[in-house]
Design a protein around this motif. Structure first.
Motif, PDB file in Angstrom:
ATOM      1  N   GLY A  13       0.946  -1.101   0.042  1.00 17.51           N
ATOM      2  CA  GLY A  13       0.137  -0.024  -0.016  1.00 17.51           C
ATOM      3  C   GLY A  13       1.053   1.124   0.053  1.00 17.51           C
ATOM      4  O   GLY A  13       1.983   1.185   0.501  1.00 17.51           O
ATOM      5  N   VAL A  14       0.356   2.115  -0.560  1.00 18.34           N
ATOM      6  CA  VAL A  14       1.163   3.478  -0.339  1.00 18.34           C
ATOM      7  C   VAL A  14       0.321   4.724  -0.127  1.00 18.34           C
ATOM      8  O   VAL A  14      -0.942   4.838  -0.295  1.00 18.34           O
ATOM      9  N   LEU A  15       0.852   5.891   0.736  1.00 20.91           N
ATOM     10  CA  LEU A  15       0.172   7.084   0.911  1.00 20.91           C
ATOM     11  C   LEU A  15       1.103   8.089   0.105  1.00 20.91           C
ATOM     12  O   LEU A  15       2.255   8.285   0.182  1.00 20.91           O
ATOM     13  N   VAL A  16       0.140   8.807  -0.594  1.00 14.13           N
ATOM     14  CA  VAL A  16       0.792   9.842  -1.674  1.00 14.13           C
ATOM     15  C   VAL A  16       0.786  11.049  -0.915  1.00 14.13           C
ATOM     16  O   VAL A  16      -0.298  11.633  -0.552  1.00 14.13           O
ATOM     17  N   ALA A  17       1.881  11.851  -0.812  1.00 10.04           N
ATOM     18  CA  ALA A  17       2.014  13.093  -0.281  1.00 10.04           C
ATOM     19  C   ALA A  17       1.132  14.075  -1.420  1.00 10.04           C
ATOM     20  O   ALA A  17       1.852  14.360  -2.356  1.00 10.04           O
ATOM     21  N   PHE A  18      -0.036  14.672  -1.066  1.00 10.87           N
ATOM     22  CA  PHE A  18      -0.810  15.141  -2.291  1.00 10.87           C
ATOM     23  C   PHE A  18      -1.121  16.541  -2.094  1.00 10.87           C
ATOM     24  O   PHE A  18      -1.784  16.909  -1.113  1.00 10.87           O
ATOM     25  N   SER A  19      -0.605  17.388  -2.969  1.00 15.39           N
ATOM     26  CA  SER A  19      -0.874  18.804  -2.876  1.00 15.39           C
ATOM     27  C   SER A  19      -1.979  19.115  -3.926  1.00 15.39           C
ATOM     28  O   SER A  19      -2.699  20.039  -3.775  1.00 15.39           O
ATOM     29  N   GLY A  20      -2.146  18.169  -4.801  1.00 17.20           N
ATOM     30  CA  GLY A  20      -3.251  18.442  -6.093  1.00 17.20           C
ATOM     31  C   GLY A  20      -2.700  19.300  -7.248  1.00 17.20           C
ATOM     32  O   GLY A  20      -3.265  19.549  -8.116  1.00 17.20           O
ATOM     33  N   GLY A  21      -1.129  19.517  -6.841  1.00 12.06           N
ATOM     34  CA  GLY A  21      -0.486  19.701  -8.334  1.00 12.06           C
ATOM     35  C   GLY A  21      -0.290  18.746  -9.278  1.00 12.06           C
ATOM     36  O   GLY A  21      -0.718  17.480  -8.770  1.00 12.06           O
ATOM     37  N   VAL A  22       0.298  19.003 -10.194  1.00 11.59           N
ATOM     38  CA  VAL A  22       0.568  17.939 -11.320  1.00 11.59           C
ATOM     39  C   VAL A  22       1.341  16.792 -11.125  1.00 11.59           C
ATOM     40  O   VAL A  22       0.999  15.684 -11.451  1.00 11.59           O
ATOM     41  N   ASP A  23       2.427  16.965 -10.254  1.00  9.86           N
ATOM     42  CA  ASP A  23       3.463  16.038  -9.796  1.00  9.86           C
ATOM     43  C   ASP A  23       2.575  14.961  -9.050  1.00  9.86           C
ATOM     44  O   ASP A  23       2.570  13.803  -9.229  1.00  9.86           O
ATOM     45  N   SER A  24       1.984  15.353  -7.891  1.00 12.27           N
ATOM     46  CA  SER A  24       1.474  14.400  -6.820  1.00 12.27           C
ATOM     47  C   SER A  24       0.313  13.946  -7.600  1.00 12.27           C
ATOM     48  O   SER A  24      -0.275  12.653  -7.067  1.00 12.27           O
ATOM     49  N   SER A  25      -0.443  14.542  -8.400  1.00  8.03           N
ATOM     50  CA  SER A  25      -1.637  14.163  -9.115  1.00  8.03           C
ATOM     51  C   SER A  25      -1.252  12.827  -9.916  1.00  8.03           C
ATOM     52  O   SER A  25      -2.172  11.824  -9.986  1.00  8.03           O
TER      53      SER A  25
END
Length: 292
Positions: A22-34
């Protein structure tokens, strides 16, 4: 449109993520993390989680955007809270401010991952990032052993946007958005008051239809930067009147328009890919030369 080489890299990222439980993505909503979130959701389904850290340096509009994009992807989205202002090393705003911020932010990601029984935390660092100027935040990523699948598979920023486009992500062409503290010059303390007035000022510019801009807070002097493609709209007496009136109401003592337009990292060495930027006293010397 992606090339065969880019598609192969995307497949390699999916394969690397699929090996994790499983993974947790540090998510800003920018294109990279998206893009990482979309690839992780493809690879792991419900075992992939996007997580956004809410703090004083994240504009409310960006949190709303992160929620919307996570829904667009179809990935589970969690929000955790913390305050960079609790850390005096962050508040003093030296050249390592981004390091302290990223360390705290990713630390909260690991806390959230443990609560969910997830061992791997991912971020959106891509292959173009390490060479882009002074990036102390990347040191925190390395020290905390965050998994950067785009970097591991040599996915460049251009390729990230191409992959986002194949997913039909609305943020495929979204400009980079550094945190609000990047608007405060190095050496000037980061305070909630300064962050709040910057956020409100930039919200006004967004409401007025501008897309590429920053409001830099030089200890009460607002330096408004507008993208050069939009700068002509700002070179208008009515805009000057409105900007001066509304930003003064927000608590700025003086309002100026930067005739050089928007550019990344124009106040601090740790910000937005640039180094060798002026300290606050240097900017005031330029704005208000002495009579000597």
């Amino acid at each position: 449109m992606t090339t065969a080489a880019t598609e192969a890299k995307a497949d390699a990222v999916r394969a690397a993520l699929a090996k994790r439980e499983g993974v947790l993505v540090a998510f800003s909503g920018g294109v990279d993390s998206s893009v990482v979130a979309a690839l992780a959701h493809d690879a792991l389904g419900d075992d992939a989680v996007a997580c956004t850290a809410k703090s004083e340096t994240l504009p409310d509009a960006e949190l709303d955007e992160a929620r919307r994009v996570a829904d667009e992807i179809g990935i589970r989205h969690e929000v955790v809270e913390f305050s960079e202002l609790d850390n005096p090393d962050f508040v003093k705003n030296d050249g390592d401010r981004c390091y302290h911020c990223r360390t705290m932010r990713l630390g909260r990601m690991y806390d959230a991952a443990r609560d969910l029984g997830i061992e791997t935390v991912c971020d959106g660092t891509n292959a173009s990032d390490p060479g882009e100027g002074h990036r102390p935040g990347l040191r925190a990523v390395e020290e905390l052993e965050v998994f950067s699948p785009l970097l591991a598979q040599d996915v460049t920023k251009e390729e990230v946007r191409a992959i986002a486009d194949t997913y039909g992500l609305s943020v495929a062409d979204k400009p980079a958005m550094a945190c609000l503290s990047s608007r405060i010059p190095t050496g000037l303390e980061v305070t909630e008051e300064r962050l709040t007035r910057v956020e409100r000022a930039e919200s006004l510019l967004r409401d007025w239809g501008f897309t590429q801009f920053r409001v830099r807070d030089h200890d009460g002097l607002a330096r408004v930067e507008i993208g050069r493609d939009e700068l002509e709209r700002a070179l208008d007496a009515e805009f000057a009147r409105a900007a001066n009136e509304h930003l003064s109401e927000l608590g700025f003592d003086h309002v100026t328009l930067d005739l050089d337009g928007y550019r990344t990292g124009s106040v601090s060495p740790a910000d937005e890919d640039e180094d060798d930027e002026p300290l606050v006293e240097d900017v005031f010397a330029q704005e208000y030369p002495s009579d000597d």
